[in-house]
Scaffold this motif. Structure first.
Motif, mmCIF file in Angstrom:
data_model
loop_
_atom_site.group_PDB
_atom_site.id
_atom_site.type_symbol
_atom_site.label_atom_id
_atom_site.label_comp_id
_atom_site.label_asym_id
_atom_site.label_seq_id
_atom_site.Cartn_x
_atom_site.Cartn_y
_atom_site.Cartn_z
ATOM 1 N N GLY A 36 2.463 1.795 -3.343
ATOM 2 C CA GLY A 36 1.444 2.354 -4.237
ATOM 3 C C GLY A 36 1.252 3.839 -4.011
ATOM 4 O O GLY A 36 1.140 4.621 -4.971
ATOM 5 N N TRP A 54 0.544 5.965 -12.288
ATOM 6 C CA TRP A 54 -0.662 5.362 -11.732
ATOM 7 C C TRP A 54 -0.853 3.893 -12.114
ATOM 8 O O TRP A 54 -1.343 3.108 -11.278
ATOM 9 C CB TRP A 54 -1.880 6.201 -12.083
ATOM 10 C CG TRP A 54 -1.983 7.429 -11.204
ATOM 11 C CD1 TRP A 54 -1.009 7.923 -10.386
ATOM 12 C CD2 TRP A 54 -3.110 8.271 -11.045
ATOM 13 N NE1 TRP A 54 -1.456 9.047 -9.731
ATOM 14 C CE2 TRP A 54 -2.747 9.288 -10.121
ATOM 15 C CE3 TRP A 54 -4.380 8.312 -11.602
ATOM 16 C CZ2 TRP A 54 -3.619 10.308 -9.733
ATOM 17 C CZ3 TRP A 54 -5.264 9.322 -11.231
ATOM 18 C CH2 TRP A 54 -4.880 10.310 -10.300
ATOM 19 N N TRP A 93 -8.153 1.606 -1.408
ATOM 20 C CA TRP A 93 -9.309 1.475 -2.306
ATOM 21 C C TRP A 93 -9.752 2.819 -2.900
ATOM 22 O O TRP A 93 -10.085 2.897 -4.087
ATOM 23 C CB TRP A 93 -10.472 0.814 -1.591
ATOM 24 C CG TRP A 93 -11.671 0.615 -2.463
ATOM 25 C CD1 TRP A 93 -12.880 1.238 -2.365
ATOM 26 C CD2 TRP A 93 -11.777 -0.260 -3.599
ATOM 27 N NE1 TRP A 93 -13.737 0.805 -3.346
ATOM 28 C CE2 TRP A 93 -13.075 -0.115 -4.123
ATOM 29 C CE3 TRP A 93 -10.893 -1.146 -4.206
ATOM 30 C CZ2 TRP A 93 -13.506 -0.832 -5.239
ATOM 31 C CZ3 TRP A 93 -11.338 -1.858 -5.324
ATOM 32 C CH2 TRP A 93 -12.626 -1.694 -5.824
ATOM 33 N N TYR A 133 -1.432 -1.488 -5.311
ATOM 34 C CA TYR A 133 -2.677 -1.491 -4.536
ATOM 35 C C TYR A 133 -3.354 -2.860 -4.620
ATOM 36 O O TYR A 133 -3.852 -3.385 -3.616
ATOM 37 C CB TYR A 133 -3.621 -0.401 -5.032
ATOM 38 C CG TYR A 133 -3.218 1.000 -4.631
ATOM 39 C CD1 TYR A 133 -2.721 1.284 -3.362
ATOM 40 C CD2 TYR A 133 -3.357 2.061 -5.526
ATOM 41 C CE1 TYR A 133 -2.359 2.569 -3.000
ATOM 42 C CE2 TYR A 133 -2.999 3.352 -5.171
ATOM 43 C CZ TYR A 133 -2.499 3.614 -3.914
ATOM 44 O OH TYR A 133 -2.141 4.883 -3.558
ATOM 45 N N GLU A 134 -3.367 -3.434 -5.813
ATOM 46 C CA GLU A 134 -3.991 -4.755 -5.962
ATOM 47 C C GLU A 134 -3.274 -5.807 -5.116
ATOM 48 O O GLU A 134 -3.916 -6.687 -4.536
ATOM 49 C CB GLU A 134 -4.002 -5.157 -7.438
ATOM 50 C CG GLU A 134 -4.992 -4.347 -8.256
ATOM 51 C CD GLU A 134 -5.007 -4.696 -9.730
ATOM 52 O OE1 GLU A 134 -5.941 -4.260 -10.435
ATOM 53 O OE2 GLU A 134 -4.080 -5.384 -10.192
ATOM 54 N N TYR A 168 0.837 -1.212 0.000
ATOM 55 C CA TYR A 168 0.000 0.000 0.000
ATOM 56 C C TYR A 168 0.865 1.253 0.000
ATOM 57 O O TYR A 168 0.618 2.194 -0.768
ATOM 58 C CB TYR A 168 -0.916 -0.036 1.219
ATOM 59 C CG TYR A 168 -1.525 1.277 1.625
ATOM 60 C CD1 TYR A 168 -2.385 1.966 0.769
ATOM 61 C CD2 TYR A 168 -1.256 1.828 2.878
ATOM 62 C CE1 TYR A 168 -2.956 3.170 1.152
ATOM 63 C CE2 TYR A 168 -1.819 3.023 3.265
ATOM 64 C CZ TYR A 168 -2.666 3.693 2.400
ATOM 65 O OH TYR A 168 -3.232 4.888 2.785
ATOM 66 N N TYR A 175 1.472 6.941 -6.505
ATOM 67 C CA TYR A 175 0.204 7.650 -6.719
ATOM 68 C C TYR A 175 0.330 9.137 -6.426
ATOM 69 O O TYR A 175 -0.144 9.980 -7.200
ATOM 70 C CB TYR A 175 -0.877 7.028 -5.827
ATOM 71 C CG TYR A 175 -2.234 7.699 -5.939
ATOM 72 C CD1 TYR A 175 -3.140 7.325 -6.919
ATOM 73 C CD2 TYR A 175 -2.605 8.721 -5.065
ATOM 74 C CE1 TYR A 175 -4.379 7.932 -7.037
ATOM 75 C CE2 TYR A 175 -3.843 9.338 -5.167
ATOM 76 C CZ TYR A 175 -4.725 8.944 -6.157
ATOM 77 O OH TYR A 175 -5.939 9.563 -6.257
ATOM 78 N N ARG A 201 -9.082 4.326 -11.566
ATOM 79 C CA ARG A 201 -10.031 3.770 -12.525
ATOM 80 C C ARG A 201 -10.834 4.870 -13.204
ATOM 81 O O ARG A 201 -11.017 4.860 -14.435
ATOM 82 C CB ARG A 201 -10.969 2.797 -11.814
ATOM 83 C CG ARG A 201 -12.064 2.202 -12.691
ATOM 84 C CD ARG A 201 -12.848 1.153 -11.913
ATOM 85 N NE ARG A 201 -13.925 0.583 -12.700
ATOM 86 C CZ ARG A 201 -15.203 0.969 -12.629
ATOM 87 N NH1 ARG A 201 -15.559 1.942 -11.784
ATOM 88 N NH2 ARG A 201 -16.131 0.402 -13.372
ATOM 89 N N LYS A 224 -1.450 1.183 -9.284
ATOM 90 C CA LYS A 224 -2.577 0.235 -9.369
ATOM 91 C C LYS A 224 -2.123 -1.182 -9.030
ATOM 92 O O LYS A 224 -2.767 -1.902 -8.253
ATOM 93 C CB LYS A 224 -3.177 0.275 -10.767
ATOM 94 C CG LYS A 224 -4.033 -0.937 -11.135
ATOM 95 C CD LYS A 224 -4.224 -1.024 -12.634
ATOM 96 C CE LYS A 224 -4.776 -2.365 -13.062
ATOM 97 N NZ LYS A 224 -3.798 -3.466 -13.012
ATOM 98 N N TYR A 256 -7.406 3.723 -5.643
ATOM 99 C CA TYR A 256 -7.606 2.773 -6.735
ATOM 100 C C TYR A 256 -8.824 3.169 -7.573
ATOM 101 O O TYR A 256 -8.780 3.134 -8.815
ATOM 102 C CB TYR A 256 -7.776 1.382 -6.142
ATOM 103 C CG TYR A 256 -7.870 0.237 -7.127
ATOM 104 C CD1 TYR A 256 -6.725 -0.291 -7.723
ATOM 105 C CD2 TYR A 256 -9.100 -0.353 -7.421
ATOM 106 C CE1 TYR A 256 -6.804 -1.371 -8.594
ATOM 107 C CE2 TYR A 256 -9.187 -1.435 -8.288
ATOM 108 C CZ TYR A 256 -8.039 -1.941 -8.873
ATOM 109 O OH TYR A 256 -8.127 -3.016 -9.740
ATOM 110 N N ILE A 312 -8.633 -0.828 -15.887
ATOM 111 C CA ILE A 312 -8.940 -1.825 -14.867
ATOM 112 C C ILE A 312 -10.181 -2.570 -15.348
ATOM 113 O O ILE A 312 -11.265 -1.985 -15.442
ATOM 114 C CB ILE A 312 -9.196 -1.168 -13.498
ATOM 115 C CG1 ILE A 312 -7.951 -0.413 -13.021
ATOM 116 C CG2 ILE A 312 -9.601 -2.231 -12.467
ATOM 117 C CD1 ILE A 312 -8.142 0.337 -11.712
#
Length: 386
Positions: free
Chosen positions: A131, A161, A180, A168-169, A128, A135, A187, A165, A183, A194
């Motif tokens: 990410g 990004w 989330w 984060y996944e 996280y 981000y 999207r 992503k 994320y 995604i």
């Protein structure tokens, strides 16, 4: 510290950021406190996060935001050698020049690489944080020369990004919900594809973990998938697990008789659940029921007044004294509540601005036994997640 979290810190982080259970969260916090007392710098960093507000920890966890104390703890953790403290200090504007000089890392890059190593070994919270570095643009602290290749922020985001992503996944796969919100923003941006089935897979997985995301998933089912009853079930589930927005949303549906038989008494119970968690619209609904008297809820000016007394800003605005009910006339209470309703339609005296528009629609009208309804709403996401 030293390339990996201690076992107590790993356990505490899972309890605080993945259980969404106040008792388990208290256990996790006690573990962090004990580890910090033994000199664990990472424990200090995570204790600081607990007091940085709802962008950093579940709002119902029971922690009161304390920015000043959190800043001191985060800076101390960084200076004691916590790579987590360094990254979090950078993200929260606490990585001052003096802290950078005092930290035992040669650079921000060195701290990042320690977190990256833990992420590559599967630590969900480190995934996280990696990410987040991509981000939020903090990767330009890692590689300052990269800034030359991007024309603007959008150009950077188009590169960074998709990388964020993927991290984060990996954090979602580890049961962490914190990324989330970011994320979802990725999207929506269209900068990174995604797939719908991937998005829904993670949405469902995280909704089963987080009551906040469970509430939002209910909204998604109702508005995007045409499954109104399924959305209601998600609201009820999230309310049971402690999300006040979900309790309010479910209360609205039962009061209005949407998809289910009208149930005024259940609606009041749900509004009361939301109100007890400090939800402004839920508090207003409870006040309205006590003012008017609906279903099995009897008109009760004493309870209404006691509720108003807790909001000194309202009483000052209404020019009403903080006295007990016997010393306040019924007409004064009625006048005060009517003024309160009007103020809630046009201002944010005791409400977050995001809630004003929810309440302002039809707040003073009634048609037969019902008021004009406000819409069920999606909980506002803070992009930092928690």
């Amino acid at each position: 510290m030293k390339g990996k979290y201690s076992k107590p810190v790993k356990t505490a982080v899972k309890l605080i950021w993945s259980s969404f259970d106040r008792e388990k969260i208290r256990q996790g916090y006690a573990m962090l406190m004990q580890a910090a007392q033994q000199g664990d710098a990472d424990a200090l960093a995570f204790i600081a996060r607990c007091f940085m507000g709802e962008s950093y920890v579940w709002p119902q966890a029971g922690f009161k935001a304390d920015d000043e104390n959190a800043s001191k703890l985060m800076q101390k953790s960084a200076m004691m050698g916590s790579a987590t403290g360094v990254l979090c200090a950078a993200r929260s504007a606490n990585l001052t020049p003096s802290v950078e000089r005092a930290m035992p890392f040669a650079s921000f890059k060195e701290a990042f690489e320690e977190i990256l190593g833990q992420a590559e070994r599967g630590d969900a919270f480190c995934c996280y944080m990696v990410g987040n570095v991509y981000y939020w643009g903090d990767y330009l602290r890692v590689e300052p020369d990269y800034a030359k290749q991007f024309k603007d922020e959008s150009d950077y985001n188009a590169w960074a990004w998709p990388i964020a992503k993927a991290w984060y996944e990996r954090s979602f796969d580890g049961g962490l919900c914190a990324g989330w919100g970011n994320y979802c923003d990725i999207r929506k941006s269209g900068l990174c594809e995604i797939a719908q089935d991937v998005f829904e897979k993670y949405y469902l997985k995280l909704a089963d973990i987080s009551p906040v995301i469970c509430n939002n998933y209910g909204y998604y089912l109702r508005t995007e998938k045409g499954d109104s009853y399924g959305g209601l079930l998600r609201y009820v589930e999230a309310a049971r697990r402690g999300d006040p927005q979900a309790a309010y949303n479910a209360g609205h549906i039962y009061e209005a008789g949407e998809e289910v038989d009208e149930n005024i008494d259940l609606a009041y119970q749900l509004y009361e659940m939301a109100a007890k968690c400090g939800h402004p619209a839920g508090q207003f609904e409870v006040g309205y029921y006590l003012f008017e008297g609906f279903g099995d809820v009897e008109q009760d000016y004493a309870r209404l007044w006691n509720g108003l007394k807790r909001h000194t800003g309202i009483l000052s605005a209404l020019r009403l004294p903080r006295r007990s009910v016997p010393h306040i006339s019924v007409s004064a209470i009625r006048r005060g509540w009517e003024q309160c309703r009007t103020m809630m339609s046009h201002s944010s005296i005791f409400m977050k601005p995001a809630m004003v528009s929810i309440i302002s629609m039809g707040v003073n009208n009634r048609q037969g036994a019902h008021r004009t309804r406000r819409g069920v709403c999606l909980r506002t996401w803070h992009r930092g997640g928690y």
